[in-house]
Scaffold this motif. Structure first.
Motif, PDB file in Angstrom:
ATOM      1  N   HIS A 238       1.116 -12.480  -5.192  1.00 29.12           N
ATOM      2  CA  HIS A 238       2.025 -11.553  -5.850  1.00 29.12           C
ATOM      3  C   HIS A 238       1.471 -10.124  -5.841  1.00 29.12           C
ATOM      4  CE1 HIS A 238       3.622 -15.358  -7.058  1.00 29.12           C
ATOM      5  NE2 HIS A 238       4.608 -14.819  -7.736  1.00 29.12           N
ATOM      6  N   GLY A 239       0.462  -9.883  -5.008  1.00 25.95           N
ATOM      7  CA  GLY A 239      -0.096  -8.541  -4.908  1.00 25.95           C
ATOM      8  C   GLY A 239       0.676  -7.674  -3.932  1.00 25.95           C
ATOM      9  N   TYR A 240       0.259  -6.417  -3.839  1.00 25.18           N
ATOM     10  CA  TYR A 240       0.801  -5.546  -2.792  1.00 25.18           C
ATOM     11  C   TYR A 240      -0.315  -4.665  -2.254  1.00 25.18           C
ATOM     12  CZ  TYR A 240       0.988  -1.031  -5.325  1.00 25.18           C
ATOM     13  OH  TYR A 240       0.651   0.145  -5.959  1.00 25.18           O
ATOM     14  N   TYR A 241      -0.137  -4.212  -1.027  1.00 27.18           N
ATOM     15  CA  TYR A 241      -1.158  -3.442  -0.310  1.00 27.18           C
ATOM     16  C   TYR A 241      -0.391  -2.414   0.516  1.00 27.18           C
ATOM     17  CZ  TYR A 241      -5.270  -2.892   2.849  1.00 27.18           C
ATOM     18  OH  TYR A 241      -6.326  -2.424   3.585  1.00 27.18           O
ATOM     19  N   SER A 242      -0.576  -1.135   0.203  1.00 28.98           N
ATOM     20  CA  SER A 242       0.331  -0.140   0.767  1.00 28.98           C
ATOM     21  C   SER A 242      -0.348   1.211   0.930  1.00 28.98           C
ATOM     22  CB  SER A 242       1.553   0.010  -0.148  1.00 28.98           C
ATOM     23  OG  SER A 242       2.381   1.063   0.277  1.00 28.98           O
ATOM     24  N   VAL A 243       0.219   2.016   1.828  1.00 25.95           N
ATOM     25  CA  VAL A 243      -0.299   3.360   2.074  1.00 25.95           C
ATOM     26  C   VAL A 243       0.041   4.312   0.928  1.00 25.95           C
ATOM     27  CG1 VAL A 243       1.781   4.032   3.357  1.00 25.95           C
ATOM     28  CG2 VAL A 243      -0.362   5.238   3.772  1.00 25.95           C
ATOM     29  N   ILE A 244       1.101   4.015   0.190  1.00 22.99           N
ATOM     30  CA  ILE A 244       1.535   4.864  -0.923  1.00 22.99           C
ATOM     31  C   ILE A 244       2.394   4.014  -1.846  1.00 22.99           C
ATOM     32  CG2 ILE A 244       3.649   5.652   0.228  1.00 22.99           C
ATOM     33  CD1 ILE A 244       3.201   8.425  -0.983  1.00 22.99           C
ATOM     34  N   SER A 245       2.472   4.389  -3.104  1.00 21.57           N
ATOM     35  CA  SER A 245       3.310   3.634  -4.036  1.00 21.57           C
ATOM     36  C   SER A 245       4.775   3.775  -3.637  1.00 21.57           C
ATOM     37  CB  SER A 245       3.122   4.159  -5.462  1.00 21.57           C
ATOM     38  OG  SER A 245       3.676   5.464  -5.579  1.00 21.57           O
ATOM     39  N   PRO A 246       5.603   2.781  -3.955  1.00 15.01           N
ATOM     40  CA  PRO A 246       7.037   2.897  -3.639  1.00 15.01           C
ATOM     41  C   PRO A 246       7.668   4.142  -4.259  1.00 15.01           C
ATOM     42  CG  PRO A 246       6.502   0.647  -4.226  1.00 15.01           C
ATOM     43  CD  PRO A 246       5.277   1.457  -4.510  1.00 15.01           C
ATOM     44  N   GLU A 247       7.240   4.511  -5.467  1.00 15.45           N
ATOM     45  CA  GLU A 247       7.788   5.722  -6.106  1.00 15.45           C
ATOM     46  C   GLU A 247       7.409   6.969  -5.322  1.00 15.45           C
ATOM     47  OE1 GLU A 247       6.845   2.780  -9.471  1.00 15.45           O
ATOM     48  OE2 GLU A 247       5.941   3.428  -7.584  1.00 15.45           O
ATOM     49  N   GLY A 248       6.141   7.009  -4.835  1.00 10.52           N
ATOM     50  CA  GLY A 248       5.698   8.152  -4.039  1.00 10.52           C
ATOM     51  C   GLY A 248       6.443   8.250  -2.728  1.00 10.52           C
ATOM     52  N   ALA A 249       6.648   7.098  -2.082  1.00 13.16           N
ATOM     53  CA  ALA A 249       7.392   7.083  -0.816  1.00 13.16           C
ATOM     54  C   ALA A 249       8.833   7.540  -1.032  1.00 13.16           C
ATOM     55  CB  ALA A 249       7.364   5.683  -0.217  1.00 13.16           C
ATOM     56  N   ALA A 250       9.432   7.098  -2.141  1.00 10.48           N
ATOM     57  CA  ALA A 250      10.814   7.486  -2.437  1.00 10.48           C
ATOM     58  C   ALA A 250      10.917   8.984  -2.706  1.00 10.48           C
ATOM     59  CB  ALA A 250      11.330   6.694  -3.631  1.00 10.48           C
ATOM     60  N   ALA A 251       9.927   9.534  -3.383  1.00 16.13           N
ATOM     61  CA  ALA A 251       9.941  10.975  -3.658  1.00 16.13           C
ATOM     62  C   ALA A 251       9.863  11.777  -2.364  1.00 16.13           C
ATOM     63  CB  ALA A 251       8.778  11.339  -4.580  1.00 16.13           C
TER      64      ALA A 251
END
Length: 745
Positions: A238-251
């Protein structure tokens, strides 16, 4: 357990599920929550009847948790790892390891309470054999709502602490277990600097010759990479691994600036298309395994989960150790065939030869990642020519530098030793003869030698290099005057565009402010005329995640710039010295780095190593990692850094030159790890922009916070150069620093 306590626990589980779902509707959950609230043990005729009714609600809750778990979206999983009830590193230390001793600080009495280090033990019994195996545990700790831990967002000195004790583990030859659970690093530039410390962590972890196992819960960008370099990479389901948070990407996608917020729909879309879940990352080859969590994620009271985690972490460490052992066939086969039931004894200490194999396997592991994430548009003959060139370079390198040069060095060393020995005799005889000749009035009369030893040096009258090679900046043909941004403070006069972008090379003649110049200016003014030979031009950027509308934007950038990616790699010469260069071009998607750029950078480094040439990373500008590529872009941080380390360890000279604006991931990895970093005057260098710093830390930074002179004063770079002196300064650097194994040494 009393009915009231059971009801309270059931209510807490329902509230937790509601918080995970956010604003999404779930009639089944709402109905169950209503029934739990309305449950009254006094309304039943007996305690047994009330207990049965409550048990029915509990079973319904369990069934609903399983049902909801199957429908979780990527953004739901983000909310799970951020929840205060999420399993923490302290929970894991207490329940996974048999004994541990926290070091490097304790709770709030630490240089960074968000980074926890522990010397732990795993006790294993195989028949009558008991093995106590020590490990170094490092990881980000959020706690359960403990504010002093800063939500697991680690400051530079916290990452320094982690590296310090990982080096201790390497010195003591014990494995490292790294638990990654961070939304990202704390973006401050104070020494050692967020970007520079992450870069150093990655660089040094590439060379730690002990088994490293990383377990990812929340893998937020560069903060995750600071301790995420590993031989085995495991994710919680149930983890996540990403270059940026979804909120940051959306912004970024929605071009939204604070205090505005992106819509929940856009955030959910970005979370989905960035491929951030454990299942996505396993499919793309960026993790090796997934540890299944209970429905809706592991919390501190899920003891079956700890048992499973312990088994998998021990097994992973066994697998890494056995993979480099000389004698391993039967134990390796047992681990593959029987998994949990494998009755094998694996001691985690390694011989010197095994440690060498471990580092080699680690390099090959990362080198093979992201091969699907770029487009190789080279023709058949281009690939054949590249293979031929690589073969020739390798063969020449083996003969010239592996056979001939060592013989030359040996012969030269013997001659020098013999000459120095003979000089003891000839020197005395020469001195004696000179004194006798001088006594009778006969001198050497060699005035030329005397002048060379005592006279002043004179400049070399060799013809100066003429800049330009016919290049005309498009900015110079505009019929206008240009005002210096510092004119109000420094009294700078307006400059005619033609003069500014030709005679003055984009530099204000009054205050020295550097206006932005095209990357072509550097190609024509820094390197020898007609010496550039570009290679791997047709390795192209793509859209590996299928991010909405991104392919069209990449194609537009290709057409506009006449480039297939934001990285240009070429061979060139400077004052006759042959070199290899990789250039990140700001015009192409802000110079952001994705899979194609990372691959080209690595191939250029490998070629420079074969040719024994110095390597220049010229950064015309970079905005960071290309967020639309998700982890395909983020993984370039450790991939390219490992190639840089290989090149430097082989004796190469790696110089980084920053221009315009350089930020984020590349700076926090394969650029920031260079021992020789310079910047063009008026450039900006930093980990995060002002908006991110304000939102993360609450600090309002000064306009010059990222200025190159600030970076110089913090020790992040080694010098600031005038644009007009780049050629001269680079030549001086090639002659005087680094690189014992360069062809011209």
């Amino acid at each position: 357990m009393s009915l009231d306590k059971k009801k309270t626990e059931l209510q807490q589980r329902a509230d937790y599920a509601r918080e995970i779902l956010g604003d999404k509707e779930s009639p089944e959950l709402d109905e169950l929550m209503r029934r739990i609230v309305e449950f009254d043990g006094q309304a039943f005729s007996s305690d047994g009847e009330a207990a049965n009714a409550l048990k029915a609600l509990e079973k319904r809750m369990e069934s609903l948790e399983v049902s909801l778990d199957a429908r979780l979206t990527p953004m739901d999983k983000v909310r799970i790892v951020r929840h205060p009830q999420r399993v923490s590193l302290k929970d894991i230390l207490e329940n996974v390891y048999d004994n541990y001793n926290e070091i490097g600080g304790q709770d709030e009495h630490s240089i960074d309470p968000g980074m926890v280090i522990a010397r732990a033990y795993v006790t294993r019994r195989k028949g009558k054999t008991i093995i106590n195996q020590p490990v170094m545990v490092v990881g980000q700790e959020k706690g359960h709502g403990e504010e002093f831990r800063n939500g697991g967002s680690i400051k530079p000195w916290g990452n320094y602490k982690a590296l310090k004790y990982m080096k201790v583990a390497a010195r003591e030859q014990i494995p490292i277990h790294a638990y990654v659970n961070t939304p990202g690093s704390y973006p401050v530039e104070d020494f050692p600097g967020a970007a520079q410390q992450i870069a150093e962590n990655i660089y040094e972890m590439c060379g730690l010759d002990v088994p490293i196992v990383a377990i990812f819960s929340e893998g937020g960008s560069g903060g995750a990479e600071a301790i995420g370099m590993a031989d085995k990479r495991i994710m919680l389901s149930h983890g996540y691994y990403s270059v940026i948070s979804p909120e940051g990407a959306a912004a970024i996608e929605g071009r939204i600036r604070p205090p505005q917020r992106a819509s929940q729909e856009l955030i959910e879309s970005c979370a989905s298309h960035q491929k951030i879940t454990a299942q996505d990352n396993l499919a793309n080859g960026y993790i090796d395994d997934i540890i299944q969590e209970p429905p809706l994620g592991a919390r501190s009271d899920h003891f079956d989960f700890y048992r499973q985690l312990r088994e998998r972490v021990i097994q992973a460490t066994d697998e890494v150790t056995l993979s480099v052992r000389s004698v391993r066939f039967l134990r390796g086969l047992a681990l593959k065939l029987f998994k949990k039931d494998a009755d094998v004894i694996v001691r985690w200490n390694l011989s010197e030869r095994a440690r060498e194999r471990l580092l080699d396997r680690r390099y090959r592991k990362y080198r093979q990642m992201a091969q699907h994430a770029y487009q190789d548009n080279r023709t058949f003959w281009e690939k054949i020519n590249a293979a031929r060139s690589g073969f020739v370079s390798t063969t020449y390198s083996v003969v010239a530098y592996g056979i001939v040069k060592p013989i030359q060095h040996t012969v030269k060393r013997v001659i020098e030793e013999v000459t120095d020995e003979v000089h003891v005799v000839t020197g005395k005889l020469g001195s004696f003869a000179g004194k006798r000749l001088k006594a009778i009035g006969i001198g050497s009369g060699d005035k030329q030698v005397e002048m060379e030893l005592t006279g002043l040096s004179v400049p070399d009258k060799k013809q100066a290099h003429e800049n330009g090679h016919g290049y005309v900046s498009p900015q110079s043909v505009q019929d206008r005057e240009v005002s210096c941004p510092h004119s109000s403070k420094r009294g700078c006069l307006d400059i005619w565009a033609r003069d500014l972008y030709t005679d003055f090379a984009g530099v204000c003649p009054t205050c020295g402010h550097h206006f932005r110049m095209e990357y072509q200016w550097y190609l024509h003014n820094v390197f020898d005329k007609d010496s550039l030979q570009e290679f791997n031009k047709n390795i192209a950027a793509g859209n590996p995640t299928g991010f909405p509308n991104f392919e069209e934007r990449v194609d537009a950038a290709k057409e506009k710039n006449g480039m297939q990616s934001g990285c240009m790699t070429f061979h060139a010469s400077l004052e006759g010295i042959k070199l290899t260069c990789a250039m990140l071009v700001a015009n192409f998607r802000g110079g952001s780095v994705g899979a194609a750029e990372g691959e080209k950078f690595i191939r250029a480094l490998e070629l420079a190593q074969k040719k024994h040439q110095p390597f220049l990373a010229y950064i015309h500008g970079t905005a960071g990692i290309r967020i639309q590529e998700g982890l395909n872009g983020l993984i370039q941080m450790p991939r390219v850094t490992m190639a840089v380390r290989n090149y430097i360890e082989a004796g190469g000279l790696y110089i980084v030159l920053y221009d315009t604006n350089s930020y984020a991931g590349p700076l926090a990895s394969f650029l920031g790890c260079s021992p020789y970093q310079y910047a063009v005057r008026s450039s900006n260098i930093g980990f995060a922009g002002p908006g991110v710093i304000k939102e993360t830390t609450g600090m309002d930074i000064s306009p010059d916070y990222h200025n190159c002179y600030k970076a110089l004063s913090r020790g992040h770079i080694q010098g600031v150069w005038d644009r007009r002196d780049i050629r001269k300064n680079l030549h001086q650097s090639f002659l005087t620093i680094g690189g014992r194994n360069l062809y011209y040494r």
